[in-house]
Design a protein around this motif. Structure first.
Motif, PDB file in Angstrom:
ATOM      1  N   ASP A 137       0.829  -1.204   0.000  1.00  0.00           N
ATOM      2  CA  ASP A 137       0.000   0.000   0.000  1.00  0.00           C
ATOM      3  C   ASP A 137       0.864   1.256   0.000  1.00  0.00           C
ATOM      4  O   ASP A 137       0.570   2.226  -0.693  1.00  0.00           O
ATOM      5  CB  ASP A 137      -0.937   0.028   1.212  1.00  0.00           C
ATOM      6  N   ARG A 138       1.941   1.213   0.801  1.00  0.00           N
ATOM      7  CA  ARG A 138       2.842   2.361   0.891  1.00  0.00           C
ATOM      8  C   ARG A 138       4.272   1.855   0.983  1.00  0.00           C
ATOM      9  O   ARG A 138       4.539   0.788   1.560  1.00  0.00           O
ATOM     10  CB  ARG A 138       2.522   3.232   2.106  1.00  0.00           C
ATOM     11  N   LEU A 139       5.191   2.620   0.426  1.00  0.00           N
ATOM     12  CA  LEU A 139       6.616   2.299   0.460  1.00  0.00           C
ATOM     13  C   LEU A 139       7.418   3.571   0.635  1.00  0.00           C
ATOM     14  O   LEU A 139       6.993   4.645   0.195  1.00  0.00           O
ATOM     15  CB  LEU A 139       7.044   1.627  -0.854  1.00  0.00           C
ATOM     16  N   THR A 140       8.582   3.453   1.237  1.00  0.00           N
ATOM     17  CA  THR A 140       9.530   4.557   1.225  1.00  0.00           C
ATOM     18  C   THR A 140      10.469   4.378   0.035  1.00  0.00           C
ATOM     19  O   THR A 140      10.599   3.277  -0.517  1.00  0.00           O
ATOM     20  CB  THR A 140      10.365   4.607   2.512  1.00  0.00           C
ATOM     21  N   TYR A 141      11.124   5.458  -0.349  1.00  0.00           N
ATOM     22  CA  TYR A 141      12.106   5.372  -1.428  1.00  0.00           C
ATOM     23  C   TYR A 141      13.181   4.341  -1.086  1.00  0.00           C
ATOM     24  O   TYR A 141      13.599   3.549  -1.927  1.00  0.00           O
ATOM     25  CB  TYR A 141      12.768   6.731  -1.657  1.00  0.00           C
ATOM     26  N   ASP A 142      13.633   4.349   0.187  1.00  0.00           N
ATOM     27  CA  ASP A 142      14.708   3.440   0.595  1.00  0.00           C
ATOM     28  C   ASP A 142      14.263   1.983   0.524  1.00  0.00           C
ATOM     29  O   ASP A 142      15.054   1.096   0.173  1.00  0.00           O
ATOM     30  CB  ASP A 142      15.180   3.777   2.011  1.00  0.00           C
ATOM     31  N   GLN A 143      12.991   1.701   0.857  1.00  0.00           N
ATOM     32  CA  GLN A 143      12.482   0.326   0.738  1.00  0.00           C
ATOM     33  C   GLN A 143      12.519  -0.154  -0.706  1.00  0.00           C
ATOM     34  O   GLN A 143      12.876  -1.302  -0.990  1.00  0.00           O
ATOM     35  CB  GLN A 143      11.043   0.259   1.256  1.00  0.00           C
ATOM     36  N   VAL A 144      12.153   0.729  -1.631  1.00  0.00           N
ATOM     37  CA  VAL A 144      12.157   0.360  -3.050  1.00  0.00           C
ATOM     38  C   VAL A 144      13.564  -0.017  -3.489  1.00  0.00           C
ATOM     39  O   VAL A 144      13.775  -1.033  -4.172  1.00  0.00           O
ATOM     40  CB  VAL A 144      11.620   1.524  -3.909  1.00  0.00           C
ATOM     41  N   ILE A 145      14.554   0.784  -3.066  1.00  0.00           N
ATOM     42  CA  ILE A 145      15.941   0.521  -3.445  1.00  0.00           C
ATOM     43  C   ILE A 145      16.451  -0.757  -2.764  1.00  0.00           C
ATOM     44  O   ILE A 145      17.058  -1.622  -3.403  1.00  0.00           O
ATOM     45  CB  ILE A 145      16.829   1.728  -3.077  1.00  0.00           C
ATOM     46  N   ARG A 146      16.166  -0.872  -1.477  1.00  0.00           N
ATOM     47  CA  ARG A 146      16.661  -2.030  -0.707  1.00  0.00           C
ATOM     48  C   ARG A 146      16.128  -3.344  -1.254  1.00  0.00           C
ATOM     49  O   ARG A 146      16.858  -4.330  -1.381  1.00  0.00           O
ATOM     50  CB  ARG A 146      16.240  -1.869   0.756  1.00  0.00           C
ATOM     51  N   ASP A 147      14.837  -3.368  -1.601  1.00  0.00           N
ATOM     52  CA  ASP A 147      14.205  -4.612  -2.039  1.00  0.00           C
ATOM     53  C   ASP A 147      14.225  -4.791  -3.553  1.00  0.00           C
ATOM     54  O   ASP A 147      13.706  -5.790  -4.067  1.00  0.00           O
ATOM     55  CB  ASP A 147      12.757  -4.667  -1.542  1.00  0.00           C
ATOM     56  N   GLY A 148      14.810  -3.831  -4.284  1.00  0.00           N
ATOM     57  CA  GLY A 148      14.907  -3.941  -5.736  1.00  0.00           C
ATOM     58  C   GLY A 148      13.557  -3.990  -6.422  1.00  0.00           C
ATOM     59  O   GLY A 148      13.368  -4.736  -7.391  1.00  0.00           O
ATOM     60  N   LEU A 149      12.609  -3.178  -5.938  1.00  0.00           N
ATOM     61  CA  LEU A 149      11.249  -3.199  -6.482  1.00  0.00           C
ATOM     62  C   LEU A 149      11.162  -2.339  -7.730  1.00  0.00           C
ATOM     63  O   LEU A 149      11.874  -1.337  -7.866  1.00  0.00           O
ATOM     64  CB  LEU A 149      10.257  -2.692  -5.423  1.00  0.00           C
ATOM     65  N   ARG A 150      10.256  -2.730  -8.617  1.00  0.00           N
ATOM     66  CA  ARG A 150      10.087  -2.025  -9.884  1.00  0.00           C
ATOM     67  C   ARG A 150       8.958  -1.007  -9.746  1.00  0.00           C
ATOM     68  O   ARG A 150       7.796  -1.368  -9.627  1.00  0.00           O
ATOM     69  CB  ARG A 150       9.759  -3.030 -10.990  1.00  0.00           C
ATOM     70  N   VAL A 151       9.309   0.274  -9.749  1.00  0.00           N
ATOM     71  CA  VAL A 151       8.329   1.351  -9.672  1.00  0.00           C
ATOM     72  C   VAL A 151       8.352   2.160 -10.960  1.00  0.00           C
ATOM     73  O   VAL A 151       7.339   2.316 -11.636  1.00  0.00           O
ATOM     74  CB  VAL A 151       8.595   2.266  -8.457  1.00  0.00           C
ATOM     75  N   MET A 152       9.527   2.676 -11.281  1.00  0.00           N
ATOM     76  CA  MET A 152       9.764   3.411 -12.522  1.00  0.00           C
ATOM     77  C   MET A 152      11.165   3.052 -12.976  1.00  0.00           C
ATOM     78  O   MET A 152      11.903   2.371 -12.253  1.00  0.00           O
ATOM     79  CB  MET A 152       9.669   4.933 -12.303  1.00  0.00           C
ATOM     80  N   ASP A 153      11.548   3.537 -14.137  1.00  0.00           N
ATOM     81  CA  ASP A 153      12.943   3.400 -14.538  1.00  0.00           C
ATOM     82  C   ASP A 153      13.824   4.022 -13.463  1.00  0.00           C
ATOM     83  O   ASP A 153      13.466   5.028 -12.845  1.00  0.00           O
ATOM     84  CB  ASP A 153      13.176   4.095 -15.878  1.00  0.00           C
ATOM     85  N   ILE A 154      14.993   3.457 -13.263  1.00  0.00           N
ATOM     86  CA  ILE A 154      15.831   3.855 -12.127  1.00  0.00           C
ATOM     87  C   ILE A 154      16.178   5.340 -12.160  1.00  0.00           C
ATOM     88  O   ILE A 154      16.177   6.003 -11.129  1.00  0.00           O
ATOM     89  CB  ILE A 154      17.111   2.982 -12.046  1.00  0.00           C
ATOM     90  N   PHE A 160      13.095   7.223 -11.071  1.00  0.00           N
ATOM     91  CA  PHE A 160      12.863   7.026  -9.645  1.00  0.00           C
ATOM     92  C   PHE A 160      13.828   7.872  -8.812  1.00  0.00           C
ATOM     93  O   PHE A 160      13.424   8.523  -7.844  1.00  0.00           O
ATOM     94  CB  PHE A 160      13.015   5.550  -9.288  1.00  0.00           C
ATOM     95  N   GLU A 161      15.102   7.873  -9.191  1.00  0.00           N
ATOM     96  CA  GLU A 161      16.095   8.660  -8.448  1.00  0.00           C
ATOM     97  C   GLU A 161      15.758  10.154  -8.495  1.00  0.00           C
ATOM     98  O   GLU A 161      15.944  10.872  -7.521  1.00  0.00           O
ATOM     99  CB  GLU A 161      17.496   8.411  -9.014  1.00  0.00           C
ATOM    100  N   LEU A 205       9.401  13.815  -4.396  1.00  0.00           N
ATOM    101  CA  LEU A 205       8.142  13.865  -5.123  1.00  0.00           C
ATOM    102  C   LEU A 205       7.459  12.500  -5.027  1.00  0.00           C
ATOM    103  O   LEU A 205       7.978  11.515  -5.548  1.00  0.00           O
ATOM    104  CB  LEU A 205       8.408  14.229  -6.584  1.00  0.00           C
ATOM    105  N   PRO A 206       6.317  12.398  -4.362  1.00  0.00           N
ATOM    106  CA  PRO A 206       5.647  11.103  -4.218  1.00  0.00           C
ATOM    107  C   PRO A 206       5.207  10.535  -5.565  1.00  0.00           C
ATOM    108  O   PRO A 206       4.897  11.273  -6.499  1.00  0.00           O
ATOM    109  CB  PRO A 206       4.434  11.427  -3.335  1.00  0.00           C
ATOM    110  N   ILE A 207       5.173   9.211  -5.630  1.00  0.00           N
ATOM    111  CA  ILE A 207       4.740   8.484  -6.821  1.00  0.00           C
ATOM    112  C   ILE A 207       3.584   7.572  -6.424  1.00  0.00           C
ATOM    113  O   ILE A 207       3.681   6.856  -5.419  1.00  0.00           O
ATOM    114  CB  ILE A 207       5.877   7.619  -7.389  1.00  0.00           C
ATOM    115  N   MET A 208       2.501   7.608  -7.181  1.00  0.00           N
ATOM    116  CA  MET A 208       1.419   6.650  -6.973  1.00  0.00           C
ATOM    117  C   MET A 208       1.289   5.778  -8.214  1.00  0.00           C
ATOM    118  O   MET A 208       1.139   6.287  -9.322  1.00  0.00           O
ATOM    119  CB  MET A 208       0.083   7.331  -6.687  1.00  0.00           C
TER     120      MET A 208
END
Length: 248
Positions: free
Chosen positions: A190-207, A210-211, A218-221
Motif C-alpha cells: 500500500d505504501r513504500l519509502t524510497y529506501d524500501q524500493v531501493i533495498r528490495d529492488g522493487l520495480r516502480v519506474m525506470d531507475i 525514480f532517483e 516527489l511522491p509516486i502513486m
C-alpha cells in the motif's frame, strides 16, 4: 439538510499524470482506440471540473516503441528509433487534445521535440501559466532526448512544474514484492519509502526517473487505470494502488 461530502474531492491541487501509450490503444494491438481515448478524456474532464491543475505525460507504445528496432539490426540506429517513438507520443497527444476539447476542456499540447505547426514547444513557465489558467497541459515528445523513457519525462516535468504527486497509470494495481502475473501469491504494497524500493529492488519506474523523484521528494502513486474512476480516485487520495514517498 447539508449535502454529503464529495467522495472524489481532490487531495492534490496540481498533479502529473503519466499515461502509457497502451492506455489509448486497442488492448495490445497497434493504433489509437477512439473509445479508450474518450474514456480517459471523460475522467480527465471530471478531474478538471473539480479544479485540479493537470499535466499529462503521454507515451507512444501503442504506435511504436524505439526498443522494437533493437536486436542487432543496425539499419535503424537506436537514437533514430527513440526519436521515432517521440513522434508517436505527439500523435497520441493530438488525439487526446482533440478528444478533450470536444468535451469542452481547454488544453495545450506541448512537445519537447519542436514542431510548432501542431504543438507548442515545451517551456516550463508557459506550462505553469497554462495550468494556472485552468488548461490541461499534455506533454509529448518525452524529454526530447534519446535513450531515456517517458518515465523520466514524467519525473522531470513533475519536478519542474512543482506538482504534488506523480500518478503512474499502468495495467497493474500497484507495486508487488514479485511479478503478480507469474506469482499468484505476490503481495501488493500500500505504501513504500524510497529506501524500501531501493533495498528490495522493487520495480516502480525506470531507475533514473525514480532517483529524480527521490531527490525531489516527489511522491509516486502507481495504480491500475482500468479500474472504474481510477484516475479520479487516485487524485482524491483513495487507496487504489501503491504510494511511494518519504514516509511510506
Amino acid at each position: 439538510m447539508p449535502s454529503a461530502p464529495d467522495p472524489l474531492a481532490p487531495k492534490y491541487r496540481r498533479v502529473l499524470l503519466k499515461l502509457s501509450g497502451e492506455s489509448l490503444g486497442h488492448g495490445g494491438k497497434s493504433g489509437i482506440s477512439l473509445d479508450e481515448t474518450k474514456a480517459i478524456a471523460e475522467q480527465l474532464k471530471r478531474v478538471h471540473a473539480r479544479g485540479v491543475q493537470l499535466a499529462v505525460v503521454i507515451g507512444g507504445g501503442n504506435i511504436l516503441r524505439g526498443a522494437q528496432f533493437s536486436g542487432g539490426d543496425e539499419r535503424i540506429k537506436p537514437a533514430t528509433a527513440d526519436y521515432m517513438g517521440m513522434l508517436a507520443t505527439v500523435m497520441n497527444g493530438l488525439a487526446l487534445q482533440d478528444t478533450l476539447e470536444t468535451l469542452g476542456v481547454e488544453t495545450r499540447l506541448q512537445s519537447a521535440v519542436r514542431m510548432e505547426t501542431v504543438a507548442e514547444p515545451y517551456i516550463r513557465r508557459r506550462a505553469i501559466r497554462h495550468l494556472e489558467k485552468g488548461r490541461v497541459v499534455i506533454l509529448a515528445g518525452g524529454t526530447g532526448n534519446p535513450f531515456v523513457t517517458t518515465d523520466t519525462a514524467a519525473a522531470l516535468r513533475g519536478t519542474e512544474l512543482e506538482v504534488e504527486v506523480v500518478l503512474k497509470a499502468t495495467k497493474v494495481d500497484g507495486v508487488y514484492d514479485s511479478d503478480p502475473e507469474r506469482n499468484a501469491h505476490a503481495v501488493r504494497y500500500d505504501r513504500l519509502t524510497y529506501d524500501q524500493v531501493i533495498r528490495d529492488g522493487l520495480r516502480v519506474m525506470d531507475i533514473g526517473a525514480f532517483e529524480m523523484c527521490k531527490q525531489a521528494r516527489l511522491p509516486i502513486m502507481v495504480f491500475d487505470y482500468k479500474r472504474e474512476n481510477a484516475i479520479e480516485k487516485a487524485i482524491a487520495g483513495h487507496s487504489i494502488g501503491t504510494v511511494v514517498g518519504d514516509r511510506g
